[in-house]
Design an enzyme around this catalytic site. Structure first.
Site, short mmCIF file in Angstrom:
data_model
loop_
_atom_site.label_atom_id
_atom_site.label_comp_id
_atom_site.label_asym_id
_atom_site.label_seq_id
_atom_site.Cartn_x
_atom_site.Cartn_y
_atom_site.Cartn_z
NE ARG A 103 -3.06 0.78 -0.75
CZ ARG A 103 -3.28 0.92 -2.04
NH1 ARG A 103 -2.86 2.00 -2.69
NH2 ARG A 103 -3.89 -0.02 -2.71
CE LYS A 138 -2.29 28.27 -5.86
NZ LYS A 138 -3.31 28.71 -6.83
CE LYS A 170 0.62 35.08 -4.79
NZ LYS A 170 0.53 34.70 -6.22
CD GLU A 200 -0.52 37.86 -8.30
OE1 GLU A 200 -0.57 36.62 -8.23
OE2 GLU A 200 -1.03 38.62 -7.45
CG ASP A 221 -3.44 36.33 -11.04
OD1 ASP A 221 -3.35 35.10 -11.17
OD2 ASP A 221 -4.18 36.87 -10.20
#
Length: 282
Positions: A103, A138, A170, A200, A221
């Site tokens: 597994r 992410k 950002k 960004e 973006d």
């Protein structure tokens, strides 16, 4: 495809932790009760669906940490395309070790192959264009290195690995700093000359402002293709252009056709479905 494997020093702690989680406090009580200690078997790793292989080294290590005498013969290396029911690898040795490690081995192999397969789907969709497909931060906590490896196995490339290897300014950084210029100036005053700076932007005015500061890359973006085309024209090679925002295999070709250098996709690592792979007794 020739994929440079990750060293065992990087992957062994992940595999050990996964095995220890599964073994708990008493080991594999099911297998130990049913299977005689000296029973030797051969088994085969096969996908239930077509896809791309990634994570074989982790699967092999999962078996061998349980039973070092297990032998593995790889037929399809990481990065290979595979058909349904095609043999990826054969494994042989003590049945107890194979069943106990099964597994954990499959968890890594199915997950990473799923990421590689998802990446290849996008890469294939934009074949012939100069643009590269890249992943993001992410990622599953603790699994970033191997998930980004799987993206490479699928024909993609990697964005930054963490907060410390490149600057990405950002929207919230810009808002708190009071604008793009003060944010970039503070970065330049703080970071070394080897650190690249990306900003960004979500408007063409912001793009003009960022480019005037001599930054290295711009993250465009959530811009539609027509706006991306204008942004690429405005940039005119002065910085690397990166398109981002809900990009899928069916939308990627139009985005690639705008001339951007990179397409970054978060779901490759945080939401790619597994590739269904099984371990079958011969």
């Amino acid at each position: 495809m020739n994929i440079v494997p990750l060293p065992d020093l990087m992957i062994e702690p992940l595999v050990r932790a996964a095995l220890l989680e599964d073994l708990g406090r008493a080991g594999d009580i099911t297998t130990d009760a049913i299977v005689p200690a000296g029973n030797l078997v051969r088994m085969v790793l096969r996908p239930r669906q077509p896809g791309v292989v990634a994570g074989l080294d982790l699967a092999v290590l999962a078996f061998r940490l349980i039973e070092p005498s297990i032998e593995v013969s790889v037929v399809k290396a990481d990065g290979s395309r595979i058909a349904a029911d095609e043999t990826i690898a054969t494994v042989g040795g003590p049945a107890r070790g194979l069943l106990t490690g099964e597994r954990t081995a499959l968890n890594f192999l199915c997950h990473l192959s799923g990421i590689a397969n998802a990446t290849r789907t996008v890469v294939d969709a934009i074949a012939g264009q100069k643009v590269k497909v890249v992943c993001t931060r992410k990622t599953t906590p603790g699994l970033r290195a191997i998930e980004k490896y799987a993206v490479r196995a699928g024909g993609g490339s990697n964005h930054r690995f963490g907060l410390d290897d490149a600057v990405l300014i950002k929207d919230n950084h810009i808002a708190i700093a009071g604008g793009i210029r003060p944010a970039v100036e503070r970065v330049r005053a703080s970071c070394g000359h080897m650190v690249k700076v990306e900003v960004e932007v979500d408007t063409l005015d912001q793009l003009e402002s960022a480019l005037s500061l001599g930054i290295d890359a711009v993250l465009l973006d959530n811009m539609p293709p027509d706006m991306l085309s204008k942004a690429v024209g405005i940039t005119a090679g002065r910085a690397i252009t990166e398109a981002s925002g809900r990009i899928a295999p069916d939308t990627a070709p139009a985005i690639a056709a705008t001339g951007v250098d990179l397409i970054s996709i978060g779901w490759l690592t945080h939401s790619a479905p597994i590739l269904d792979i099984g371990l079958d007794y011969l």
